[in-house]
Design a protein around this motif. Structure first.
Motif: not given
Lengths: 247, 247
Positions: A192-194, A211-213, A236, A241-243, B191-196, B211-213, B215, B217, B236, B240-241
């Motif tokens: 999983i990357h941003a 901006l993407y996952i 994004e 996405f949920v986990v 929830e999983i998001h991509a963020v700048v 740039l981040y992933i 979470l 929670q 990012e 690594q996820f």
DNA sequence: TAGTGGTCTAGACCACCGC
DNA sequence: CGGTGGTCTAGACCACTAG
């Protein structure tokens, strides 16, 4: 339970646990089990479906990981409070179209390009190809209600498809194409990357921020043989996405 | 197996399945089970550990989801090829420090700020607080080998901690602080998001790209009672996820 | 065909919850 | 305390793989 006196009818698809899981999901969706209500106990469900408690537990665990129910030790299993929004569990491997439909939207797929070319050395290793083998590279846009939600770049060995079919690969579901060819991907290990990259995607509706996952996935079949790999960029904000993480 | 003639000694921590899983992981790490080698069969492992095959299967499933082994129907379970790179499964809920240590790095934690304030209406609802209740808001930097890998913004009800302890909350592991206070978060829905966002984080070592992933929670205890929520931004490229997706 | 993992069962005992 | 989920067992049968 060997006496099927109260068996609830199940669609005989997949494993017993899947059938139970599907049926309970349906009953939640229909409102028979309403939000925040308690489900019948595991023992009761086992009796009702005519299966063992272990099987019921397997089914409930699936629903829990999808965020549909909430299992509480000593109290029972409860239908999750909403909100109404259908969420996609990242652990589930499904075709994009299925996922979008399940989220309550109308899926669409637009193939942008199809390239037949020799595999690069990296691709040869990843897909365990013979030297000089060819691959199909497909670029597609995934739509939900006509709005782009993801861009997918897929690479699959060309030999999977007879020449007359090759040109149609990826016009709709790649999973369906592979199934028809007798290839059955069942698992994917994903990183999983941003990503920020304005060159991702195409078309006027493309997300401006870029901006993407990214799910960087290698799909394998039951024997863990690599089948194809894909880089799918989820816009994004348009895809959630949920986990469920557990200790 | 009731005859413990060949029981392998297990650390009596957690469930039996966890103990088996931990031990097999250790044996993989030590090289006793080398990359691409086949593990003993499930039946053999069950006999060796003196547990049932179901328990062994539960343990192996955990290792599979972490990408450590590769289970093939009819053939056996194989130690995954490396890589050498240690990967963190996104489904596992562990403290940041644990995760980093497991990845083979030296963890560090730096608390940037601690705020005691009244909860916002949103926080009250999310954490089911009484009106006007106070929360602690903590901002921390997570380090691996002295390099920032994540920034975490945590919000926890103030009443969990006696006044004399409150000022030290989050100096090290928040999980440990909560455990000491008799609060035990065991699950998180994320929830999983991509963020700048270049305003995320602080310090000179902060990733420039921003740039981040993310979470996002909500942590709950065994009764699904909300315990605290957190937004953790993973840089990012420095973290690594991985997730195993199955059909 | 022998050996492996995939699934399922019936039953047991424990830990936790709420009355 | 009774009822719930959490875990574990021993055994069974099936599906798949590989020689």
């Amino acid at each position: 339970m060997t006496s099927p006196t109260s068996d609830r009818r199940l669609r005989p698809t997949g494993t017993l646990a899947q059938q139970v899981s599907d049926d309970v999901r349906k009953r939640i969706g229909s409102g028979e089990f309403a939000a925040n209500e308690r489900l019948p106990s595991e023992t009761a469900l086992a009796a009702e479906y005519g299966v063992s408690r272990v099987t019921v537990r397997t089914a409930l665990r699936t629903l829990e990981s999808q965020g549909l129910i909430d299992v509480r030790h000593g109290s029972g299993s409860f239908v999750a409070g909403f909100g109404t929004q259908i969420r996609a569990g990242i652990q589930e491997l499904r075709s994009m179209s299925e996922t979008i439909r399940a989220m309550g939207h109308t899926p669409g797929m637009q193939r942008h390009s199809l390239t037949h070319r020799r595999a690069t050395p990296e691709e040869e290793e990843l897909l365990r190809l013979a030297s000089g083998e060819a691959v199909l590279h497909i670029e597609r846009m995934v739509l939900a209600d006509r709005r782009p939600v993801a861009f997918s770049y897929d690479t699959v060995p060309a030999r999977f498809f007879p020449p007359e079919r090759a040109e149609h690969v990826g016009e709709a579901s790649l999973f369906d194409d592979l199934d028809a060819a007798g290839i059955h991907p069942v698992r994917a290990s994903a990183e999983i990357h941003a990503v920020v990259d304005p060159t991702i995607g195409w078309g006027s509706n493309r997300p401006k921020q870029g901006l993407y996952i990214l799910l960087d996935q290698l799909h394998v079949d039951r024997q863990s043989t690599p089948v194809f790999f894909s880089k799918t960029y989820f816009a994004e904000g348009r895809f959630q996405f949920v986990v469920l993480r557990t200790r």
